[in-house]
Design a protein around this motif. Structure first.
Motif, PDB file in Angstrom:
ATOM      1  N   GLU A 244      89.450 -29.881 -34.592  1.00 61.38           N
ATOM      2  CA  GLU A 244      88.876 -31.148 -34.146  1.00 61.38           C
ATOM      3  C   GLU A 244      89.271 -32.281 -35.096  1.00 61.38           C
ATOM      4  O   GLU A 244      89.454 -32.069 -36.297  1.00 61.38           O
ATOM      5  CB  GLU A 244      87.350 -31.064 -34.100  1.00 61.38           C
ATOM      6  CG  GLU A 244      86.792 -30.011 -33.182  1.00 61.38           C
ATOM      7  CD  GLU A 244      86.675 -30.483 -31.740  1.00 61.38           C
ATOM      8  OE1 GLU A 244      87.189 -31.579 -31.429  1.00 61.38           O
ATOM      9  OE2 GLU A 244      86.067 -29.752 -30.937  1.00 61.38           O
ATOM     10  N   LYS A 245      89.354 -33.478 -34.561  1.00 59.13           N
ATOM     11  CA  LYS A 245      89.433 -34.668 -35.405  1.00 59.13           C
ATOM     12  C   LYS A 245      88.011 -35.157 -35.602  1.00 59.13           C
ATOM     13  O   LYS A 245      87.283 -35.372 -34.629  1.00 59.13           O
ATOM     14  CB  LYS A 245      90.272 -35.758 -34.728  1.00 59.13           C
ATOM     15  CG  LYS A 245      91.751 -35.453 -34.649  1.00 59.13           C
ATOM     16  CD  LYS A 245      92.555 -36.649 -34.153  1.00 59.13           C
ATOM     17  CE  LYS A 245      92.212 -36.991 -32.719  1.00 59.13           C
ATOM     18  NZ  LYS A 245      93.054 -38.120 -32.217  1.00 59.13           N
ATOM     19  N   GLY A 246      87.608 -35.305 -36.842  1.00 60.84           N
ATOM     20  CA  GLY A 246      86.237 -35.742 -37.046  1.00 60.84           C
ATOM     21  C   GLY A 246      85.781 -35.612 -38.475  1.00 60.84           C
ATOM     22  O   GLY A 246      86.591 -35.531 -39.408  1.00 60.84           O
ATOM     23  N   ALA A 247      84.455 -35.584 -38.650  1.00 58.78           N
ATOM     24  CA  ALA A 247      83.868 -35.586 -39.988  1.00 58.78           C
ATOM     25  C   ALA A 247      82.536 -34.877 -39.985  1.00 58.78           C
ATOM     26  O   ALA A 247      81.814 -34.891 -38.985  1.00 58.78           O
ATOM     27  CB  ALA A 247      83.684 -37.023 -40.476  1.00 58.78           C
ATOM     28  N   SER A 263      86.579 -34.299 -43.794  1.00 60.27           N
ATOM     29  CA  SER A 263      87.307 -35.038 -42.769  1.00 60.27           C
ATOM     30  C   SER A 263      88.511 -34.215 -42.334  1.00 60.27           C
ATOM     31  O   SER A 263      89.206 -33.630 -43.163  1.00 60.27           O
ATOM     32  CB  SER A 263      87.773 -36.385 -43.334  1.00 60.27           C
ATOM     33  OG  SER A 263      88.597 -37.069 -42.406  1.00 60.27           O
ATOM     34  N   ARG A 264      88.718 -34.159 -41.024  1.00 65.02           N
ATOM     35  CA  ARG A 264      89.893 -33.478 -40.492  1.00 65.02           C
ATOM     36  C   ARG A 264      90.550 -34.341 -39.422  1.00 65.02           C
ATOM     37  O   ARG A 264      89.862 -35.102 -38.740  1.00 65.02           O
ATOM     38  CB  ARG A 264      89.521 -32.103 -39.902  1.00 65.02           C
ATOM     39  CG  ARG A 264      89.138 -31.102 -40.981  1.00 65.02           C
ATOM     40  CD  ARG A 264      89.204 -29.675 -40.484  1.00 65.02           C
ATOM     41  NE  ARG A 264      90.592 -29.211 -40.368  1.00 65.02           N
ATOM     42  CZ  ARG A 264      90.949 -27.928 -40.210  1.00 65.02           C
ATOM     43  NH1 ARG A 264      90.020 -26.984 -40.168  1.00 65.02           N
ATOM     44  NH2 ARG A 264      92.199 -27.596 -40.096  1.00 65.02           N
ATOM     45  N   PRO A 265      91.889 -34.257 -39.303  1.00 68.12           N
ATOM     46  CA  PRO A 265      92.792 -33.376 -40.037  1.00 68.12           C
ATOM     47  C   PRO A 265      92.946 -33.811 -41.502  1.00 68.12           C
ATOM     48  O   PRO A 265      92.728 -34.977 -41.835  1.00 68.12           O
ATOM     49  CB  PRO A 265      94.115 -33.513 -39.286  1.00 68.12           C
ATOM     50  CG  PRO A 265      94.050 -34.846 -38.649  1.00 68.12           C
ATOM     51  CD  PRO A 265      92.607 -35.071 -38.295  1.00 68.12           C
ATOM     52  N   SER A 266      93.336 -32.852 -42.331  1.00 64.38           N
ATOM     53  CA  SER A 266      93.518 -33.126 -43.753  1.00 64.38           C
ATOM     54  C   SER A 266      94.989 -32.918 -44.109  1.00 64.38           C
ATOM     55  O   SER A 266      95.836 -32.779 -43.225  1.00 64.38           O
ATOM     56  CB  SER A 266      92.618 -32.210 -44.581  1.00 64.38           C
ATOM     57  OG  SER A 266      93.011 -30.868 -44.409  1.00 64.38           O
ATOM     58  N   TYR A 267      95.282 -32.873 -45.395  1.00 66.25           N
ATOM     59  CA  TYR A 267      96.659 -32.679 -45.842  1.00 66.25           C
ATOM     60  C   TYR A 267      96.649 -31.857 -47.127  1.00 66.25           C
ATOM     61  O   TYR A 267      95.610 -31.698 -47.773  1.00 66.25           O
ATOM     62  CB  TYR A 267      97.364 -34.024 -46.054  1.00 66.25           C
ATOM     63  CG  TYR A 267      96.678 -34.942 -47.038  1.00 66.25           C
ATOM     64  CD1 TYR A 267      97.092 -35.024 -48.364  1.00 66.25           C
ATOM     65  CD2 TYR A 267      95.604 -35.751 -46.646  1.00 66.25           C
ATOM     66  CE1 TYR A 267      96.470 -35.865 -49.268  1.00 66.25           C
ATOM     67  CE2 TYR A 267      94.983 -36.598 -47.538  1.00 66.25           C
ATOM     68  CZ  TYR A 267      95.413 -36.656 -48.848  1.00 66.25           C
ATOM     69  OH  TYR A 267      94.787 -37.491 -49.733  1.00 66.25           O
TER      70      TYR A 267
END
Length: 565
Positions: A244-247, A263-267
């Motif tokens: 998911e994109k989100g927090a 938080s995602r996406p991450s790196y």
């Protein structure tokens, strides 16, 4: 030739020699002494060890570990550079072009060591030194390492050489080769973490070979810092978000200590530190560099309703028992505003439990935009929370003045109706939403969220309370509505009831140009809250998916004994 002439010429010659010696040794002696020293006295810089970053349970999140580089002194290899690089390429299996490229990128001085092959094992370094002798230098250097490089990427940030932004950083005392934090706590607390680089003063001969040691300034190690983050919770939240994109944020509502900031996406911090794949991250349409907890703003949806409700109570526009009828829509002049269901007659508690739009359309019109604007500001919307991270956004709380300035349009009653349910131009960060809901948990004040727990062994104090001066009776009404939203089977957050954590909260489905965003904010246990939580899913379609993520995460916390009932 006449002897007198010979004597005269000889005398003039000696006079010229003596005059020259006097000029160069007495008059210009100090000048040439300095120049002479500059030719053979050189400084070899030494990196300091940067302070480590730990979680609240002393788990290492970031630390320096040694790596071994092959380095050369440009002056010393000036006549054999090409042949040496080819031999090293063959010996270590490193492409010649890469060695040459590293040399050209890293060379700063004719006499300072230049890293040409980086991050090899200690065994390889010793074997290479044995083969190439004084033509190379084994350079042991600190490398910033992140054991959980994706799970905490947006919290920590990363480390690079100051030369990347040297024109901006030199005013703050950085040298081009000094390491500096970029993003996250690495940047925010860089002054504690960075320490002070040192160097060795050495004497070199005409070939560039070191022949003497003259002195040393020992590097000063940076200070360790301890964060409020619980790594076990953070990892669980990272897994719960999955693709998911989100927090997800978990915080102590009384003192602002943050246990989870995900938080995602991450790196991958380790790859970025090495300079690998950075352009791919920038090109990624999912925008993994953005910390969605504080650096992205979104419409809040129904999560805004408790703030509109407390405004109505405090301004004496409604009471707990005030009712409005919901036929599934609300008509104002020629415009129709929908509700997501037909709720019938609703009082304030019912409206919070069922998230009834029609109730809040009516309340919003009674309140008017300026009251709604003022109360949104009281709850810290449109302002930074002042969390100890860089680049936080403040969001938007609109009113007629704002719309004229930024949209060049008039304010309409329909704008007031929209903002009453958290739609329209209102935009907030997930952390702002969490801070707002925490005010209902802690008895009516805005707390400053923070990540720092200790500097070295010293505890830090961040406790900042901005009291809202809200009636405890009115706070109790809103808290009751948030609790009933979980307790009642018809409540929008009833899914969380079986966790038996005493959760109170509010769901929100925020409409946007694409798929709707999903929100859940809340706190628990209800009687004496220890935690406040925000789950936000970008373009999830509805709040139910956010609610499911919250359920699975809190269930895992219970199973692993990470939270108390």
């Amino acid at each position: 030739m006449d002897k007198r002439v010979i004597r005269r010429v000889t005398l003039i010659g000696f006079s010229l020699i003596l005059g020259g010696l006097f000029y160069f040794q007495i008059i210009k002696g100090d000048y040439y002494l300095v120049r002479s020293k500059a030719n053979y006295i050189k400084v070899i810089p030494q990196d300091t060890i940067r302070g480590s970053i730990l979680d609240r349970n002393k788990k290492l999140l970031a630390y320096d570990k040694p790596i071994f580089n092959i380095a050369v002194i440009p002056y010393q290899i000036r006549n054999k550079k090409r042949d040496l690089f080819y031999e090293l390429s063959h010996f270590l299996g490193v492409p010649y072009n890469k060695i040459n490229s590293n040399y050209n990128r890293n060379v700063k001085s004719f006499f300072a060591p230049v890293s040409i092959i980086e991050d090899i094992s200690k065994e390889e370094a010793l074997r290479t030194k044995e083969r190439f002798g004084d033509d190379i230098i084994i350079k042991e250097m600190p490398f910033r390492f992140y054991p959980f490089s994706k799970e905490v990427s947006h919290i920590l940030g990363y480390v690079k050489r100051a030369e990347i932004l040297y024109n901006k950083l030199k005013a703050y005392g950085y040298t081009p080769y000094q390491r500096v934090g970029f993003l996250g706590v690495e940047q925010y607390y860089d002054s504690y973490l960075r320490g002070k680089d040192g160097g060795k003063l050495v004497e070199v001969d005409s070939s560039g070979k070191i022949v003497g040691f003259l002195g040393e300034q020992v590097p000063q190690r940076g200070i360790d810092i301890t964060l409020t983050i619980d790594l076990r919770m953070q990892i669980a939240a990272y897994k719960a978000l999955s693709e998911e994109k989100g927090a997800i944020i978990l915080m102590d509502p009384y003192n602002g200590e943050i246990f989870v900031l995900c938080s995602r996406p991450s790196y991958d911090l380790n790859k970025v530190t090495k300079g690998k794949g950075v352009q791919n991250i920038f090109r990624d349409k999912r925008k993994p560099f953005i910390n969605r907890t504080i650096q992205a703003t979104y419409p809040l949806g129904s999560v805004f309703k408790p703030i509109v409700a407390i405004a109505g109570l405090e301004e004496k526009l409604i009471s707990k028992d005030t009712t409005f009828n919901c036929p599934g829509y609300f008509i104002f002049k020629d415009s129709k505003f929908s509700c997501w269901d037909i709720h019938g007659v609703q009082n304030l508690i019912d409206a919070l439990v069922h998230s009834c739009n029609v109730y809040f359309y009516n309340l919003g019109l009674r309140a008017g935009i300026e009251r709604i604007y003022r109360w949104a500001k009281k709850f810290n919307f449109g302002k930074k929370t002042d969390i100890d991270l860089p680049y936080e956004k403040k969001g938007i709380v609109p009113n007629p003045k704002w719309k004229r300035k930024y949209r060049k349009k008039m304010w309409f009653t329909g704008d007031t109706i929209n903002i009453s349910i958290g739609q329209g131009y209102l935009e907030v960060t997930p952390l702002q939403a969490l801070v707002a809901i925490s005010a209902f948990a802690n008895g009516g004040y805005i707390v400053r969220p923070h990540l720092l727990k200790k500097i070295g062994d010293e505890e830090t104090a961040f406790l900042s309370k901005n009291y809202l001066n809200i009636s405890s009776f009115h706070l109790k009404i809103i808290k009751e509505g948030l609790r009933e939203a979980v307790l009642r089977k018809s409540g929008t957050a009833h899914l969380l009831y079986n966790l038996s954590l005493g959760i109170a909260g509010k769901t929100g489905t925020a409409q946007t140009s694409g798929k709707s965003h999903g929100w859940f904010v809340g706190f628990f246990p209800y009687r004496r809250p220890r935690y406040s939580i925000c789950v936000f899913l970008e373009n999830a379609g509805s709040s139910y998916r956010a609610l499911k993520v919250a359920y699975q995460l809190l269930l895992q916390f219970k199973r692993e004994g990470l939270i108390k009932d």
